[in-house]
Motif scaffolding. Sequence first.
Motif, PDB file in Angstrom:
ATOM      1  N   ARG A 186      30.726   2.309   4.770  1.00 37.36           N
ATOM      2  CA  ARG A 186      31.242   2.797   6.052  1.00 37.36           C
ATOM      3  C   ARG A 186      30.648   4.183   6.262  1.00 37.36           C
ATOM      4  O   ARG A 186      30.793   5.059   5.410  1.00 37.36           O
ATOM      5  CB  ARG A 186      32.767   2.845   6.034  1.00 37.36           C
ATOM      6  CG  ARG A 186      33.350   3.320   7.346  1.00 37.36           C
ATOM      7  CD  ARG A 186      34.836   3.103   7.494  1.00 37.36           C
ATOM      8  NE  ARG A 186      35.610   3.380   6.298  1.00 37.36           N
ATOM      9  CZ  ARG A 186      36.883   3.029   6.171  1.00 37.36           C
ATOM     10  NH1 ARG A 186      37.514   2.397   7.142  1.00 37.36           N
ATOM     11  NH2 ARG A 186      37.541   3.312   5.073  1.00 37.36           N
ATOM     12  N   VAL A 187      29.975   4.345   7.384  1.00 35.37           N
ATOM     13  CA  VAL A 187      29.287   5.600   7.691  1.00 35.37           C
ATOM     14  C   VAL A 187      30.098   6.365   8.730  1.00 35.37           C
ATOM     15  O   VAL A 187      30.399   5.839   9.802  1.00 35.37           O
ATOM     16  CB  VAL A 187      27.857   5.331   8.212  1.00 35.37           C
ATOM     17  CG1 VAL A 187      27.150   6.636   8.531  1.00 35.37           C
ATOM     18  CG2 VAL A 187      27.066   4.501   7.205  1.00 35.37           C
ATOM     19  N   ASP A 188      30.453   7.591   8.370  1.00 39.43           N
ATOM     20  CA  ASP A 188      31.224   8.481   9.244  1.00 39.43           C
ATOM     21  C   ASP A 188      32.497   7.818   9.777  1.00 39.43           C
ATOM     22  O   ASP A 188      32.904   8.065  10.908  1.00 39.43           O
ATOM     23  CB  ASP A 188      30.355   8.986  10.404  1.00 39.43           C
ATOM     24  CG  ASP A 188      29.280   9.954   9.939  1.00 39.43           C
ATOM     25  OD1 ASP A 188      29.507  10.641   8.916  1.00 39.43           O
ATOM     26  OD2 ASP A 188      28.222  10.016  10.580  1.00 39.43           O
ATOM     27  N   GLY A 189      33.110   6.972   8.944  1.00 39.34           N
ATOM     28  CA  GLY A 189      34.370   6.339   9.307  1.00 39.34           C
ATOM     29  C   GLY A 189      34.272   5.283  10.390  1.00 39.34           C
ATOM     30  O   GLY A 189      35.293   4.779  10.845  1.00 39.34           O
ATOM     31  N   LYS A 190      33.063   4.929  10.817  1.00 38.54           N
ATOM     32  CA  LYS A 190      32.904   4.010  11.945  1.00 38.54           C
ATOM     33  C   LYS A 190      32.019   2.814  11.619  1.00 38.54           C
ATOM     34  O   LYS A 190      32.491   1.689  11.578  1.00 38.54           O
ATOM     35  CB  LYS A 190      32.297   4.752  13.136  1.00 38.54           C
ATOM     36  CG  LYS A 190      33.106   5.929  13.623  1.00 38.54           C
ATOM     37  CD  LYS A 190      32.343   6.710  14.653  1.00 38.54           C
ATOM     38  CE  LYS A 190      33.008   8.062  14.873  1.00 38.54           C
ATOM     39  NZ  LYS A 190      32.159   9.014  15.520  1.00 38.54           N
ATOM     40  N   LYS A 191      30.755   3.053  11.450  1.00 42.03           N
ATOM     41  CA  LYS A 191      29.772   1.988  11.323  1.00 42.03           C
ATOM     42  C   LYS A 191      29.854   1.325   9.948  1.00 42.03           C
ATOM     43  O   LYS A 191      29.897   2.020   8.928  1.00 42.03           O
ATOM     44  CB  LYS A 191      28.362   2.578  11.543  1.00 42.03           C
ATOM     45  CG  LYS A 191      27.259   1.582  11.524  1.00 42.03           C
ATOM     46  CD  LYS A 191      27.260   0.745  12.764  1.00 42.03           C
ATOM     47  CE  LYS A 191      26.057  -0.195  12.731  1.00 42.03           C
ATOM     48  NZ  LYS A 191      26.176  -1.302  13.591  1.00 42.03           N
ATOM     49  N   LEU A 192      29.894  -0.012   9.931  1.00 46.38           N
ATOM     50  CA  LEU A 192      29.962  -0.764   8.683  1.00 46.38           C
ATOM     51  C   LEU A 192      28.665  -1.530   8.458  1.00 46.38           C
ATOM     52  O   LEU A 192      28.083  -2.072   9.404  1.00 46.38           O
ATOM     53  CB  LEU A 192      31.127  -1.759   8.714  1.00 46.38           C
ATOM     54  CG  LEU A 192      32.528  -1.174   8.785  1.00 46.38           C
ATOM     55  CD1 LEU A 192      33.556  -2.279   8.974  1.00 46.38           C
ATOM     56  CD2 LEU A 192      32.843  -0.376   7.533  1.00 46.38           C
TER      57      LEU A 192
END
Length: 115
Positions: A58-64
Motif C-alpha cells: 500500500r503506497v501512501d495509504g491509498k494505492k494497492l
Amino acid sequence: MKIELYYDKECPFCKYYANYIKLKQNHNLILINARDSKKTIDEFTKHGYDINDGFIIRVDGKKLYQGSDAIIYLNKISKKKIYFNNNKFFKNFIYPSAKLLRKTILTLIGKNSKI
C-alpha cells in the motif's frame, strides 16, 4: 512516500525478498507480517486482494499493488534493482512458479501456506 509491504514472514522466500528490497534509504518502507495483521488483510480481501496470492503493498495509504505487480513496482523505485528482461514473462511464468514453490516449501517445513 510511505510504503507498507504485507508479506508472509514465515515464508523463507517472502522474508528474504522483504529484507532484500532495502528501500528504507529513500522511502519510508514498513515491513508487516501479514499473519499478525488479520484486520488489515480482511480489509484487503473486501477489495478483491488475497494475501495468499502474494505480497500486497500500500503506497501512501491509498494505492494497492499485489503479487508480481507489487514486485515490479518495488523494483522500479528501488536502488537495488532486479532486472527482468520481460515483465510479461515474469508475471506469467516466474511469479506463478515462485508462488507454487512457496506453497511447497511451507508445507515441507510444517507451516500453513494459507494466511
